[in-house]
Design an enzyme around this catalytic site. Structure first.
Site, PDB file in Angstrom:
ATOM      1  N   ASP A   1       7.674  55.184  30.124  1.00 52.03           N
ATOM      2  CA  ASP A   1       8.955  55.112  29.413  1.00 52.03           C
ATOM      3  C   ASP A   1      10.121  54.750  30.320  1.00 52.03           C
ATOM      4  O   ASP A   1      11.253  55.193  30.118  1.00 52.03           O
ATOM      5  CB  ASP A   1       9.260  56.446  28.682  1.00 52.03           C
ATOM      6  CG  ASP A   1       8.182  56.788  27.673  1.00 52.03           C
ATOM      7  OD1 ASP A   1       7.581  55.855  27.110  1.00 52.03           O
ATOM      8  OD2 ASP A   1       7.944  57.984  27.455  1.00 52.03           O
TER       9      ASP A   1
ATOM     10  N   LYS B   1      10.013  49.383  30.455  1.00 52.90           N
ATOM     11  CA  LYS B   1       9.214  48.181  30.741  1.00 52.90           C
ATOM     12  C   LYS B   1       9.393  47.142  29.641  1.00 52.90           C
ATOM     13  O   LYS B   1       9.502  45.948  29.908  1.00 52.90           O
ATOM     14  CB  LYS B   1       7.720  48.550  30.858  1.00 52.90           C
ATOM     15  CG  LYS B   1       7.420  49.517  31.983  1.00 52.90           C
ATOM     16  CD  LYS B   1       5.984  49.982  31.960  1.00 52.90           C
ATOM     17  CE  LYS B   1       5.628  50.881  30.814  1.00 52.90           C
ATOM     18  NZ  LYS B   1       6.289  52.209  30.818  1.00 52.90           N
TER      19      LYS B   1
ATOM     20  N   GLY C   1       4.569  52.971  24.037  1.00 55.63           N
ATOM     21  CA  GLY C   1       5.610  52.677  23.055  1.00 55.63           C
ATOM     22  C   GLY C   1       6.693  51.931  23.794  1.00 55.63           C
ATOM     23  O   GLY C   1       7.378  52.516  24.625  1.00 55.63           O
ATOM     24  N   HIS C   2       6.802  50.628  23.562  1.00 56.97           N
ATOM     25  CA  HIS C   2       7.757  49.795  24.308  1.00 56.97           C
ATOM     26  C   HIS C   2       8.878  49.355  23.370  1.00 56.97           C
ATOM     27  O   HIS C   2       8.623  48.710  22.356  1.00 56.97           O
ATOM     28  CB  HIS C   2       7.040  48.577  24.912  1.00 56.97           C
ATOM     29  CG  HIS C   2       6.023  48.972  25.942  1.00 56.97           C
ATOM     30  ND1 HIS C   2       5.226  48.078  26.604  1.00 56.97           N
ATOM     31  CD2 HIS C   2       5.688  50.187  26.446  1.00 56.97           C
ATOM     32  CE1 HIS C   2       4.444  48.727  27.455  1.00 56.97           C
ATOM     33  NE2 HIS C   2       4.706  50.007  27.358  1.00 56.97           N
TER      34      HIS C   2
ATOM     35  N   GLN D   1       2.300  52.634  30.390  1.00 57.76           N
ATOM     36  CA  GLN D   1       2.301  53.912  31.112  1.00 57.76           C
ATOM     37  C   GLN D   1       3.032  53.764  32.461  1.00 57.76           C
ATOM     38  O   GLN D   1       3.868  52.890  32.592  1.00 57.76           O
ATOM     39  CB  GLN D   1       0.865  54.442  31.316  1.00 57.76           C
ATOM     40  CG  GLN D   1       0.179  54.932  30.043  1.00 57.76           C
ATOM     41  CD  GLN D   1      -0.350  53.828  29.167  1.00 57.76           C
ATOM     42  OE1 GLN D   1      -1.083  52.961  29.601  1.00 57.76           O
ATOM     43  NE2 GLN D   1       0.022  53.845  27.910  1.00 57.76           N
TER      44      GLN D   1
HETATM   45  P1  GDP Z   1       8.783  51.686  28.058  1.00 58.01           P
HETATM   46  O1  GDP Z   1       7.675  52.461  27.466  1.00 58.01           O
HETATM   47  O2  GDP Z   1       8.740  51.670  29.552  1.00 58.01           O
HETATM   48  O3  GDP Z   1       8.917  50.295  27.494  1.00 58.01           O
HETATM   49  O4  GDP Z   1      10.127  52.470  27.665  1.00 58.01           O
HETATM   50  P2  GDP Z   1      10.493  53.102  26.206  1.00 58.01           P
HETATM   51  O5  GDP Z   1      10.823  52.012  25.277  1.00 58.01           O
HETATM   52  O6  GDP Z   1       9.457  54.087  25.790  1.00 58.01           O
HETATM   53  O7  GDP Z   1      11.768  53.973  26.586  1.00 58.01           O
HETATM   54  C1  GDP Z   1      12.882  53.396  27.173  1.00 58.01           C
HETATM   55  C2  GDP Z   1      14.085  53.611  26.249  1.00 58.01           C
HETATM   56  O8  GDP Z   1      15.253  53.269  26.964  1.00 58.01           O
HETATM   57  C3  GDP Z   1      14.090  52.714  25.040  1.00 58.01           C
HETATM   58  O9  GDP Z   1      14.726  53.388  23.980  1.00 58.01           O
HETATM   59  C4  GDP Z   1      14.943  51.510  25.480  1.00 58.01           C
HETATM   60  O10 GDP Z   1      15.557  50.829  24.400  1.00 58.01           O
HETATM   61  C5  GDP Z   1      15.950  52.192  26.328  1.00 58.01           C
HETATM   62  N1  GDP Z   1      16.534  51.455  27.447  1.00 58.01           N
HETATM   63  C6  GDP Z   1      15.948  50.596  28.327  1.00 58.01           C
HETATM   64  N2  GDP Z   1      16.811  50.261  29.300  1.00 58.01           N
HETATM   65  C7  GDP Z   1      17.952  50.933  29.037  1.00 58.01           C
HETATM   66  C8  GDP Z   1      19.210  51.032  29.708  1.00 58.01           C
HETATM   67  O11 GDP Z   1      19.448  50.468  30.769  1.00 58.01           O
HETATM   68  N3  GDP Z   1      20.152  51.850  29.142  1.00 58.01           N
HETATM   69  C9  GDP Z   1      19.930  52.530  27.985  1.00 58.01           C
HETATM   70  N4  GDP Z   1      20.896  53.292  27.521  1.00 58.01           N
HETATM   71  N5  GDP Z   1      18.756  52.455  27.334  1.00 58.01           N
HETATM   72  C10 GDP Z   1      17.790  51.681  27.869  1.00 58.01           C
HETATM   73  P1  IMO Z   2       4.599  53.775  27.910  1.00 59.82           P
HETATM   74  O1  IMO Z   2       3.831  52.482  28.044  1.00 59.82           O
HETATM   75  C1  IMO Z   2       4.838  58.070  28.562  1.00 59.82           C
HETATM   76  C2  IMO Z   2       1.061  60.307  28.631  1.00 59.82           C
HETATM   77  C3  IMO Z   2       0.893  61.284  27.484  1.00 59.82           C
HETATM   78  C4  IMO Z   2       0.055  62.359  28.164  1.00 59.82           C
HETATM   79  C5  IMO Z   2      -0.861  61.546  29.070  1.00 59.82           C
HETATM   80  C6  IMO Z   2      -2.227  61.278  28.492  1.00 59.82           C
HETATM   81  O2  IMO Z   2       5.401  53.869  26.664  1.00 59.82           O
HETATM   82  O3  IMO Z   2       5.378  54.074  29.144  1.00 59.82           O
HETATM   83  P2  IMO Z   2      -3.086  59.635  26.578  1.00 59.82           P
HETATM   84  O4  IMO Z   2      -2.737  59.561  25.124  1.00 59.82           O
HETATM   85  O5  IMO Z   2      -2.829  58.392  27.339  1.00 59.82           O
HETATM   86  O6  IMO Z   2      -4.482  60.149  26.797  1.00 59.82           O
HETATM   87  O7  IMO Z   2      -2.104  60.782  27.159  1.00 59.82           O
HETATM   88  O8  IMO Z   2      -0.198  60.298  29.294  1.00 59.82           O
HETATM   89  N1  IMO Z   2       1.367  58.909  28.223  1.00 59.82           N
HETATM   90  C7  IMO Z   2       2.592  58.365  28.274  1.00 59.82           C
HETATM   91  N2  IMO Z   2       3.774  58.905  28.606  1.00 59.82           N
HETATM   92  N3  IMO Z   2       4.759  56.752  28.262  1.00 59.82           N
HETATM   93  C8  IMO Z   2       3.575  56.200  27.958  1.00 59.82           C
HETATM   94  O9  IMO Z   2       3.437  54.871  27.745  1.00 59.82           O
HETATM   95  C9  IMO Z   2       2.419  57.015  27.916  1.00 59.82           C
HETATM   96  N4  IMO Z   2       1.116  56.794  27.649  1.00 59.82           N
HETATM   97  C10 IMO Z   2       0.490  57.954  27.861  1.00 59.82           C
HETATM   98  O10 IMO Z   2       2.132  61.775  27.041  1.00 59.82           O
HETATM   99  O11 IMO Z   2       0.880  63.143  29.003  1.00 59.82           O
HETATM  100 MG    MG Z   3       7.366  54.079  26.168  1.00 58.04          MG
END
Ligand code: GDP
Ligand code: IMO
Ligand code: MG
Length: 427
Positions: free
Chosen positions: A13, A16, A40-41, A223
Site C-alpha cells: 500500500d 504503487k 489493491g492498487h 505487496q
Molecule cells: P498500492 O497498493 O501500493 O497501489 O497502494 P494503495 O492504493 O493500496 O494505497 C495508497 C493510497 O494512497 C491510495 O488511496 C492512493 O490513491 C493514495 N495515494 C498515493 N499517493 C498519494 C499521495 O502522494 N498523497 C495522497 N494523499 N494519497 C496518495
Molecule cells: P498491495 O499490492 C498490504 C498482507 C495481508 C496479510 C499478509 C498475508 O495493495 O500493496 P495474503 O492474503 O497475501 O495471504 O495476506 O499480507 N497483504 C497486503 N498488505 N497491501 C497488499 O497489497 C497486501 N497483500 C497482502 O494483509 O498481512
Molecule cells: Mg494496496
C-alpha cells in the site's frame, strides 16, 4: 531503458498503483508478476478513481499492453468483474493478456484460507482471505490448476478430479465443513476457460519480443518487500515474492534485462494484518496519521496500523532489491505535523540493530531509535517543482534518501496522477 520494475518497499500500500499509472504513459507493456487479488492498487487520473486488484494499473494508457505473468494467483471472478468495471467506465481492456502458466485460485482455496485463519485463532496472519496462501501451497505441491488447463475440458477434468477429492477430504474431515460440489465447480471453470481464451498468451515470448523491438516494459509489483515469503517478517507475510527476484521468475525475465528497480516508499509506515512493526504508534499520534491519511485497506477496508518512517526495514528493502531509483508517496499526509520522527536503528537492551533481525522474537522486542526533524505545517498538494517544496519537506526527503542509499526521484504530494514532483529524472 527497456525494463523498469516498480516494487513496493515496505508492507504494501505504498502507492504503487499511482506510480505505475504515471510512468505507464511511456510504457509499451505493463506486467503484473506476482500475488493476486490480495493487492489493491488505487489509481486517480483524468478518467476517475479506480481500485484494481488484478488488472495492471497501466490499463488507462492506450498504448500500453497489460499482461498478467506466470507468477500470478488469478481469481477469475475478480478478473472478469474488473474487466466489466473498466468497460463501464469506457476503458476497454482490449490489449490485456494472461499467461497460460499463471495459476488459478479455485473456490477451495478461498474456503481453506478462511478455515486455516480461523483455526489459528490469536495466531492468525490476518490474510486478505482471497485464497492466496492455499493457492501457492498447491503450486509448490504440484497440485495447481493453471490458466492453460482451463482451455481444454478433458485436461481440466484430469487435473481437477484427484485434487478435488483431496481438498474435500481436508475441508470435511479436518475442518468439519461442508464439501464442495465437483460438478458445479468443474462446469463453472470450463465456462471461465471459454471466456478466457482470447486473453491467453505466451507472455514470456511476448515480453522478449517487445524487448527485441527496443520497447519499454514496466513490471508492476504488488505487496511489499517486507511481506516477501523469504525475506519478510515470516510467518506474517504473503505467499509469494514481491521483490525484484519474484519479478524475474514471475515473468520469465533475466535479471540482466532489468535496467531500473524503483522502490515505492510511503513517507511514514503502515501495515495491515498481524506481525511485528517496530515503529507502530498505538497512541494519539498513530491515530492522527491514520485519520490524516485515511489509512484503511483498499482490499479489505481494515484500519491500517500506522507509525513513523522506519529506515531500518526500508534500507534493508533497498539493499535486497538494489533500488537505483525511488518514489516517496503521501508526503502531503505529513502536512500538519510540528515535528516528524524517523527510526534509524533498533535497540534491544544494550544491543543495537541497523538491519532488522530475522528472529521474530527479537524483532518483536525491538525499540525504535529516532531522530527528529521539523515539520513544515503547510499544504504542499499543489506544488509542482521540487525547489518549491518547503525547506523542511526537502530536508525530510533528502534525509530519507541518505538513509536508504538511493536517489529520491519522485515525490508524490496527492493521489492524482499530476500531483507528482519529478525531483530527479527517471526514464
Ligand atoms: P498500492 O497498493 O501500493 O497501489 O497502494 P494503495 O492504493 O493500496 O494505497 C495508497 C493510497 O494512497 C491510495 O488511496 C492512493 O490513491 C493514495 N495515494 C498515493 N499517493 C498519494 C499521495 O502522494 N498523497 C495522497 N494523499 N494519497 C496518495
Ligand atoms: P498491495 O499490492 C498490504 C498482507 C495481508 C496479510 C499478509 C498475508 O495493495 O500493496 P495474503 O492474503 O497475501 O495471504 O495476506 O499480507 N497483504 C497486503 N498488505 N497491501 C497488499 O497489497 C497486501 N497483500 C497482502 O494483509 O498481512
Ligand atoms: Mg494496496
Amino acid at each position: 531503458m527497456p525494463v523498469i520494475a516498480i516494487i513496493g518497499a515496505q508492507w504494501g500500500d505504498e502507492g504503487k498503483g499511482k506510480i505505475v499509472d504515471l510512468l505507464a504513459e511511456k510504457a509499451n507493456i505493463v506486467a503484473r508478476f506476482g500475488g493476486g487479488s490480495n493487492a489493491g492498487h488505487t489509481v486517480v487520473n483524468h478518467l476517475g478513481t479506480f481500485k484494481l486488484h488484478l488488472i495492471p494499473s497501466g490499463v488507462f494508457n492506450e498504448q500500453a499492453t497489460c499482461v498478467l505473468g506466470n507468477g500470478l494467483a488469478v481469481d477469475l471472478g475478480v478478473f472478469f468483474e474488473e474487466l466489466d468495471m473498466l468497460k463501464k467506465s469506457g476503458i476497454n481492456g482490449g490489449r490485456l493478456y494472461i499467461s497460460e502458466k499463471a495459476h488459478v485460485i479455485m473456490p477451495y482455496h478461498y474456503i481453506l484460507d478462511g478455515l486455516e485463519e480461523e483455526a489459528k485463532g490469536s495466531k492468525a496472519i490476518g490474510t486478505t482471505r482471497r485464497g492466496i496462501g492455499p493457492m501457492y501451497v498447491d503450486k509448490a505441491a504440484r497440485l495447481g490448476i493453471r490458466v492453460g488447463d482451463l482451455l481444454d475440458k478433458d485436461v481440466l477434468r484430469s487435473r481437477l478430479e484427484p485434487v478435488f477429492k483431496y481438498k474435500n477430504d481436508i475441508i470435511t474431515k479436518v475442518f468439519g465443513a461442508k464439501p464442495l460440489s465437483f460438478d458445479e465447480i468443474y462446469s463453472q471453470y470450463c465456462d471461465y476457460g471459454q471466456r478466457l481464451r482470447p486473453y491467453v498468451r505466451d507472455i514470456n515470448t511476448m515480453i522478449l519480443e517487445a524487448l527485441d523491438r527496443g520497447e519499454l516494459v514496466m513490471l508492476e509489483g504488488a505487496q511489499g518487500a517486507l511481506l516477501d515469503i523469504d525475506h519478510g517478517t515470516y510467518p506474517f507475510v504473503t505467499s509469494s515474492s514481491p521483490m525484484i527476484g519474484g519479478a524475474c521468475t514471475g515473468l520469465g525475465l533475466s535479471p540482466m534485462r532489468v535496467n531500473q528497480v524503483l522502490g515505492v516508499f510511503k513517507a511514514y509506515t503502515t501495515r495491515v494484518g498481524a506481525g511485528p512493526m517496530p515503529t507502530e504508534l498505538l497512541d494519539e499520534m498513530g491515530e492522527k496519521i491514520r485519520e490524516e491519511g485515511h489509512e484503511y485497506g483498499t482490499t479489505t477496508g481494515r484500519p491500517r496500523r500506522c507509525g513513523w518512517f522506519d529506515a531500518v526495514v526500508s534500507r534493508y528493502s533497498a539493499e535486497l532489491n538494489g533500488f537505483n531509483a525511488a518514489a516517496l508517496t503521501r508526503l502531503d499526509i505529513l502536512d500538519k505535523f510540528d515535528s516528524l520522527k524517523i527510526c534509524t536503528s533498533y535497540k534491544v537492551g544494550d544491543v543495537t540493530y541497523s538491519r532488522p533481525p530475522s528472529n521474530l522474537t527479537i524483532l518483536e522486542q525491538c525499540e525504535p531509535v529516532y531522530i527528529e526533524m521539523p515539520g513544515w505545517n503547510r499544504d504542499i498538494t499543489n506544488i509542482k517543482r521540487y525547489e518549491d517544496l518547503p525547506v523542511e519537506a526537502r530536508a525530510y526527503v533528502e534525509k530519507l534518501g541518505e538513509l536508504l542509499g538511493c536517489p529520491m526521484n519522485l515525490v508524490s504530494v496527492g493521489a492524482a496522477r499530476d500531483q507528482t514532483i519529478e525531483a530527479k529524472p527517471i526514464l
